[in-house]
Design an enzyme around this catalytic site. Structure first.
Site, PDB file in Angstrom:
ATOM      1  N   ASP A   9       0.497  -1.237   0.067  1.00  0.00           N
ATOM      2  CA  ASP A   9       0.002   0.009  -0.276  1.00  0.00           C
ATOM      3  C   ASP A   9       0.863   1.269  -0.396  1.00  0.00           C
ATOM      4  O   ASP A   9       1.996   1.222   0.408  1.00  0.00           O
ATOM      5  CB  ASP A   9      -1.146   0.261   1.014  1.00  0.00           C
ATOM      6  CG  ASP A   9      -2.271   1.149   1.383  1.00  0.00           C
ATOM      7  OD1 ASP A   9      -2.168   2.081   0.622  1.00  0.00           O
ATOM      8  OD2 ASP A   9      -2.105   1.707   1.999  1.00  0.00           O
TER       9      ASP A   9
ATOM     10  N   GLU B 250       2.981   4.743  -4.449  1.00  0.00           N
ATOM     11  CA  GLU B 250       3.136   5.993  -5.304  1.00  0.00           C
ATOM     12  C   GLU B 250       4.574   6.902  -4.976  1.00  0.00           C
ATOM     13  O   GLU B 250       4.502   6.693  -6.043  1.00  0.00           O
ATOM     14  CB  GLU B 250       1.861   6.767  -4.829  1.00  0.00           C
ATOM     15  CG  GLU B 250       0.630   6.406  -5.229  1.00  0.00           C
ATOM     16  CD  GLU B 250       0.225   5.501  -4.104  1.00  0.00           C
ATOM     17  OE1 GLU B 250       0.545   5.742  -2.755  1.00  0.00           O
ATOM     18  OE2 GLU B 250      -0.323   3.978  -3.905  1.00  0.00           O
TER      19      GLU B 250
ATOM     20  N   ASP C  84      -9.339   3.419  -2.614  1.00  0.00           N
ATOM     21  CA  ASP C  84      -9.991   3.830  -1.469  1.00  0.00           C
ATOM     22  C   ASP C  84     -11.584   4.388  -2.300  1.00  0.00           C
ATOM     23  O   ASP C  84     -11.834   5.520  -2.299  1.00  0.00           O
ATOM     24  CB  ASP C  84      -9.151   4.972  -1.000  1.00  0.00           C
ATOM     25  CG  ASP C  84      -7.908   4.209   0.130  1.00  0.00           C
ATOM     26  OD1 ASP C  84      -8.048   2.948   0.252  1.00  0.00           O
ATOM     27  OD2 ASP C  84      -7.762   5.422   0.421  1.00  0.00           O
TER      28      ASP C  84
HETATM   29  O1  MIG Z   1      -3.944   6.433   4.779  1.00  0.00           O
HETATM   30  O2  MIG Z   1      -3.395   1.158   5.415  1.00  0.00           O
HETATM   31  O3  MIG Z   1      -5.905   2.055  -0.069  1.00  0.00           O
HETATM   32  O4  MIG Z   1      -7.224  -0.070   1.877  1.00  0.00           O
HETATM   33  O5  MIG Z   1      -6.653   0.335   4.983  1.00  0.00           O
HETATM   34  C1  MIG Z   1      -4.777   5.209   4.482  1.00  0.00           C
HETATM   35  C2  MIG Z   1      -5.208   1.859   5.908  1.00  0.00           C
HETATM   36  C3  MIG Z   1      -3.654   4.027   3.855  1.00  0.00           C
HETATM   37  C4  MIG Z   1      -5.033   3.082   2.240  1.00  0.00           C
HETATM   38  C5  MIG Z   1      -6.188   1.269   1.429  1.00  0.00           C
HETATM   39  C6  MIG Z   1      -6.514   1.010   2.641  1.00  0.00           C
HETATM   40  C7  MIG Z   1      -5.533   0.428   3.412  1.00  0.00           C
HETATM   41  C8  MIG Z   1      -5.795   1.873   4.726  1.00  0.00           C
HETATM   42  N1  MIG Z   1      -4.123   2.702   3.478  1.00  0.00           N
END
Ligand code: MIG
Length: 769
Positions: free
Chosen positions: A371, A374, A482
Site C-alpha cells: 500500500d 505511489e 479508496d
Molecule cells: O492512508 O492502511 O488504500 O486499503 O486500509 C490510508 C490503511 C492507508 C490506504 C489503503 C487502504 C488501507 C489504508 N491505507
C-alpha cells in the site's frame, strides 16, 4: 535496428515483432534512456524487414506493416500491407520539443474509441479527454477524478484496424485524446527522450496480446487467492481475527484470506508485530491455517525514522534511503510520522527489502499487500490532520477541500503528494524523481515478488499492489484503492476495471462494499453480486466505518451474500482456466464488449461486461432498482438462472430482484464448475460440472496443483472441451491436449438447462441432447 535523421536529430527504429515497432528519438545518437522498467529490451527477436528509400521517404516493410517516414517535413505514417492507413502523425508534429518536455501529436482518423490508459475513473471511451500519468494517493473517486494510483501510458485505439500505443515513460506525462481538438491527440512527457511503441492488432484482443508480449503477463495465481478475501482497516487484535475466522466457518460462508491492515505493526514500523495486540502471532497464523485461512499482511514502503528501530538503522547505515540532490536523506510524513523511503531503484535495496519478508514467510504468510507505494507522502500538516480526523474525531472519510480549479492546479497538487521532484534515485543516484516516479510502486512490488521467490521456492505468493506502472501484472494483483460505499463508486468500478483489464492487468478488483463511509444493506448485496465477477474478490472497509462482513447487515443480506460467494467458489475452475489464458496471451478476465464482439453497438454499453468468453454480467447499480435494461450482443443468449433464451442484437428489460444479478450465458458456453467448499483445498474436487448452452463453442480447461511453481516444468493438464451440433443434436467433445499432472476429476457432470449427463473424463464425443 535502423537510425534515420529526424528534425535534425535522430530516430532509432526497432522491430520487436512484425507488429510491434519501437520509435526512440535522441538528440545526438546516444539514446541515454537505455533502460526500461517494464520492457525486456534484450528479448527483441530478429524480425525480417525490408528497407527502401526514395527522395520522399524511408519505407520499412515487415510482414504486417509498412512504416513510412517522410523526410521533408518529417512525419511517420503506418500502413498495413494492403495499403490501409492505420496511424499517422499529425502534420509534422510527431516529435516536438517545447519547454519542459516533449510532445507527440497523432491524427484522429477512423478510431471509434480510445480505451485502456490503466486505472481510470469516468467513461470507458476516453475520446475527448485529458488524462494524467502520475501515481497519486487519491482518496476521492468522484466521476472523472484523475489520476489515481497507477500509470499505464498505453491505450487501445479501437476501429476495424485496432492498434495500441505504449509510451515507455515513467516521468510526469499526460494524454490529450482530442480534448484540445478533434483532429488530433497527443502525448506529452517531461522525460528527456521520446520512446514509444506502435502495436498493431488488427483486433483489440491481438493488441492486448502484443502489448503484454512487450510488457509481460501474469503468473498463475495461487488457487486460494481466487476465493473470497475478507479485510478491514483493521482487524487489530488476535481476538477479532479469530472471531471473524470462526464466524465464517460456523456459518459455512466460504472464505480463503483474512487481512491484517496497518495496526498489526508496532507503531507502524514495517516488518514488526505489535505483541500487545498479537501476543501469539505465530500460533494465530497456524490456527488459521488449520481452519483453511491464509493471512495477508500489509507492507508500506515508508520506514519510521526511529533511532532504535532495526530496519531504520540498517537502511541508514547502508545508504538505502531516498536522498535529495544535496545528499541529505528525504524525510516525509506518513502513518509512522517522520518517515524515510527505501530507494527501490537500487538493486541492493530491492534485495534487502525482499529478504525482510523471510520471517513472515517462514511463519506461513504467503500474501503481501503493498500500500502507499505511489509513494504517498502526507506532509507534516497532512499527517497531523489525518491523525486528528481518524484517531480523535473518528471520521469515516477524509474531507476533499482542495478540489483543483483547473488542470495546472491539479498537476501542482498531485506533485506535492509524494517525494519532491529533486529526490534522486538509482545506483548512481542520477535518476531524478520526476522521471521515474511512476515506477516506484512497480519496483517495490518487484522486490517483494523476487524476495518471495528467493525465500520460498516451492510456493506461489499472492501479492497485491496499489501503485503500479505498465508491467505490474508480472508481479501482483491490483485493487483500485479508496473508493466509497456509494452507488456511484459501485458503478465506476465496472468501467474502471474494464480499462485496467484492457491495459494488460488481469488480476483486478475494487473494495467490495466500498471503503470510505458506512455501507448500506442493498448496496452491499449489489456489490457482492458484482464482486463475484471481479477477478480479485475482496471485501474491505475503512477505519471507523460500520462492520462489513457478509453477516453484518442481517439475515436476509447474509443469505444472499452466501449464495453468491458460493457461486464464486463454484466458478473457480472457470476463473483459473481464464488465468491460464491471461498468463499465455495476456487476455484479461473482465472483457469489454469490444474484445468479444464486432459491431459498433457494443461501444455504448459500458455498464455491462463479459466475464471470460461466456458470462455476460449486467450489474444493478442503482438503489431500489428491481429490473434493468440489458444489451445483448448479436447471437443467442440464455438466462443464467432459468435458461430462458433470448435473441441478441437488442436491448431487453429483465427482472432483477434483490437476490439476482442479471447474468446471461452466450450460446455455445461451456463453463467448468466445482462443488461449493469452505475454502480452496477443503475438498478434493472429483466432480467437474460443465454448464452448457445450446450451440457450438470451445473452452480450454486448465488444472495444476494450484500452489507450487511445478507448472513451469509442465506439471499441468489442458483439456479442450467443445460442443458441436450434428443433425440438430448437441455433442460434447473432450480432448486432452496436455497431461502433466494427476487430475482429481473422477466424473464430468454435464448440465444443460434440460438435463444432466454423467460422463467419464475420457476423450471422445458424447451426445448431450
Ligand atoms: O492512508 O492502511 O488504500 O486499503 O486500509 C490510508 C490503511 C492507508 C490506504 C489503503 C487502504 C488501507 C489504508 N491505507
Amino acid at each position: 535496428m535502423e537510425v534515420v535523421e529526424y528534425n535534425s536529430e535522430f530516430l532509432k527504429i526497432e522491430f520487436v515483432t512484425s507488429k510491434i515497432v519501437r520509435f526512440h528519438f535522441s538528440k545526438d545518437r546516444i539514446w541515454k534512456k537505455n533502460y526500461s522498467f517494464c520492457v525486456n529490451l534484450e528479448k527483441f527477436e530478429e524480425v525480417d524487414y525490408e528497407h527502401r528509400e526514395d527522395n520522399r521517404a524511408h519505407y520499412f516493410l515487415t510482414s504486417d506493416l509498412n512504416i513510412v517516414i517522410y523526410k521533408n517535413p518529417n512525419r511517420i505514417q503506418i500502413y498495413d500491407r494492403k495499403g490501409n492507413l492505420i496511424n499517422s502523425d499529425y502534420r509534422d508534429l510527431g516529435y516536438v520539443k517545447k519547454g519542459e518536455g516533449i510532445y507527440s501529436y497523432k491524427e484522429i482518423g477512423k478510431e471509434k474509441a480510445f480505451l485502456g490508459f490503466g486505472e481510470r475513473i469516468g467513461s470507458l471511451n476516453k475520446k475527448g479527454k485529458r488524462i494524467i500519468n502520475w501515481n497519486t494517493d487519491e482518496p476521492n473517486h468522484e466521476f472523472d477524478r484523475d489520476p489515481l494510483y497507477q500509470s499505464h501510458p498505453f491505450f487501445l485505439a479501437y476501429s476495424n484496424l485496432s492498434y495500441g500505443l505504449f509510451y515507455d515513460s515513467t516521468a510526469f506525462s499526460y494524454f490529450d485524446m482530442g480534448f484540445e481538438s478533434k483532429n488530433y491527440y497527443y502525448f506529452f512527457t517531461e522525460d528527456d527522450e521520446l520512446d514509444y511503441y506502435f502495436i498493431f492488432g488488427p483486433s483489440p484482443k491481438e493488441v492486448i496480446e502484443n502489448y503484454t508480449y512487450l510488457t509481460g503477463r501474469c503468473y498463475m495465481p495461487p488457487l486460494w487467492s481466487l476465493g473470497l478475501h475478507q479485510s478491514r482497516w483493521s482487524y487489530d487484535s488476535e481476538d477479532k481475527v479469530y472471531k471473524i475466522a470462526e464466524l465464517f466457518r460456523k456459518k459455512n460462508i466460504p472464505c480463503d484470506a483474512l487481512y491484517l491492515d496497518i495496526d498489526y505493526m508496532e507503531g507502524y514500523r514495517v516488518f514488526t508485530v505489535n505483541r500487545k495486540r498479537f501476543p501469539n502471532f505465530e500460533k494465530m497464523i497456524e490456527d488459521l491455517k488449520k481452519l483453511g485461512f491464509k493471512v495477508v499482511i500489509i507492507i508500506d514502503p515508508g520506514i519510521k525514522m526511529d533511532k532504535k528501530y532495526k530496519i531504520y538503522i540498517e537502511g541508514l547505515k547502508e545508504g538505502f534511503f531516498c536522498k535529495k540532490k544535496t545528499g541529505e536523506i528525504f524525510v516525509g510524513y506518513v502513518w509512522p510520522r517522520k518517515t524515510v523511503f527505501p530507494d527501490f531503484f537500487k538493486e541492493k535495496v530491492r534485495k534487502w527489502w525482499g529478504e525482510k519478508h523471510k520471517w513472515f514467510i517462514d511463519n506461513g504468510i504467503y500474501g503481501f499487500w503493498n500500500d502507499m507505494n505511489e509513494p504517498s507522502n502526507f506532509s507534516k500538516f497532512g499527517y497531523y490532520m489525518m491523525k486528528l480526523l481518524f484517531h480523535v474525531f473518528h471520521f469515516k472519510e477524509p474531507p476533499d477541500p482542495f478540489k483543483a480549479k483547473n488542470f495546472e492546479e491539479r498537476v501542482k497538487q498531485i506533485k506535492e503528494k509524494t517525494l519532491p521532484q529533486d529526490v534522486v534515485h538509482g545506483e548512481d543516484e542520477v535518476l531524478i524523481h520526476n522521471k521515474v516516479h511512476n515506477a516506484y510502486g512497480l519496483m517495490m512490488t518487484k522486490s517483494t515478488f523476487d524476495g518471495f521467490r528467493e525465500t520460498k521456492k516451492e510456493v506461489r505468493p499472492f501479492i497485491l499492489s496499489r501503485a503500479g506502472f505498465s508491467g505490474i501484472q508480472k508481479y501482483s494483483a491490483v485493487w483500485c484503492g479508496d473508493n466509497k460505499s456509494t452507488w456511484e463508486n459501485l458503478y465506476s468500478s465496472i468501467v474502471t476495471l474494464q480499462n485496467l483489464s484492457i491495459s494488460g492487468v488481469p488480476f483486478v478488483g475494487e473494495d467490495v462494499g466500498g471503503f470510505w463511509r458506512d455501507c448500506e444493506k442493498e448496496l452491499f448485496i449489489r456489490w457482492i453480486q458484482l464482486g463475484v465477477f471481479y477477478p480479485f474478490f475482496r471485501i474491505h472497509t475503512a477505519k471507523n466505518t460500520r462492520d462489513q462482513e457478509p453477516w453484518s447487515f442481517g439475515e436476509e443480506v447474509e443469505k444472499i451474500a452466501k449464495e453468491y460467494i458460493n457461486l464464486r467458489y463454484q466458478l473457480i475452475p472457470y476463473i483459473y482456466s481464464l488465468f491460464y489464458e491471461a498468463k499465455e496471451k495476456g487476455i484479461p478476465l473482465i472483457r469489454s464488449f469490444v474484445l468479444e464482439f464486432q459491431d459498433e453497438e457494443v461501444l455504448s454499453h459500458e455498464d455491462e461486461f463479459m466475464f471470460g468468453p461466456f458470462i455476460l454480467v449486467a450489474p444493478v447499480f442503482e438503489r431500489g432498482k428491481r429490473e434493468r435494461e440489458v444489451y445483448l450482443p448479436k447471437g443467442f443468449w440464455y438466462d443464467f438462472y432459468t435458461g430462458k433464451r433470448y435473441r441478441g442484437g437488442s436491448i431487453i428489460k429483465v427482472f432483477a430482484p434483490l437476490n439476482r444479478i442479471p447474468l446471461f450465458l452466450r450460446e455455445g458456453s461451456i463453463v467448468p464448475m466445482w462443488d461449493v467448499q469452505n475454502y480452496v483445498g477443503e475438498k478434493k474436487q472429483e466432480n467437474l460440472y460443465l454448464k452448457i448452452t445450446p450451440g457450438e463453442g470451445r473452452f480450454l480447461y486448465y488444472e495444476d496443483d494450484g500452489i507450487s511453481w511445478n507448472y513451469e516444468n509442465g506439471e499441468f493438464n489442458l483439456i479442450e472441451f467443445y460442443t458441436l451440433m450434428k443433425d440438430g443434436n448437441q455433442y460434447l467433445g473432450i480432448k486432452s491436449i496436455k497431461k502433466g499432472y494427476v487430475s482429481p476429476i473422477k466424473k464430468i457432470i454435464v448440465k444443460t438447462f434440460r438435463n444432466d449427463f454423467i460422463l467419464d473424463p475420457k476423450d471422445g464425443e458424447y451426445l448431450i441432447s
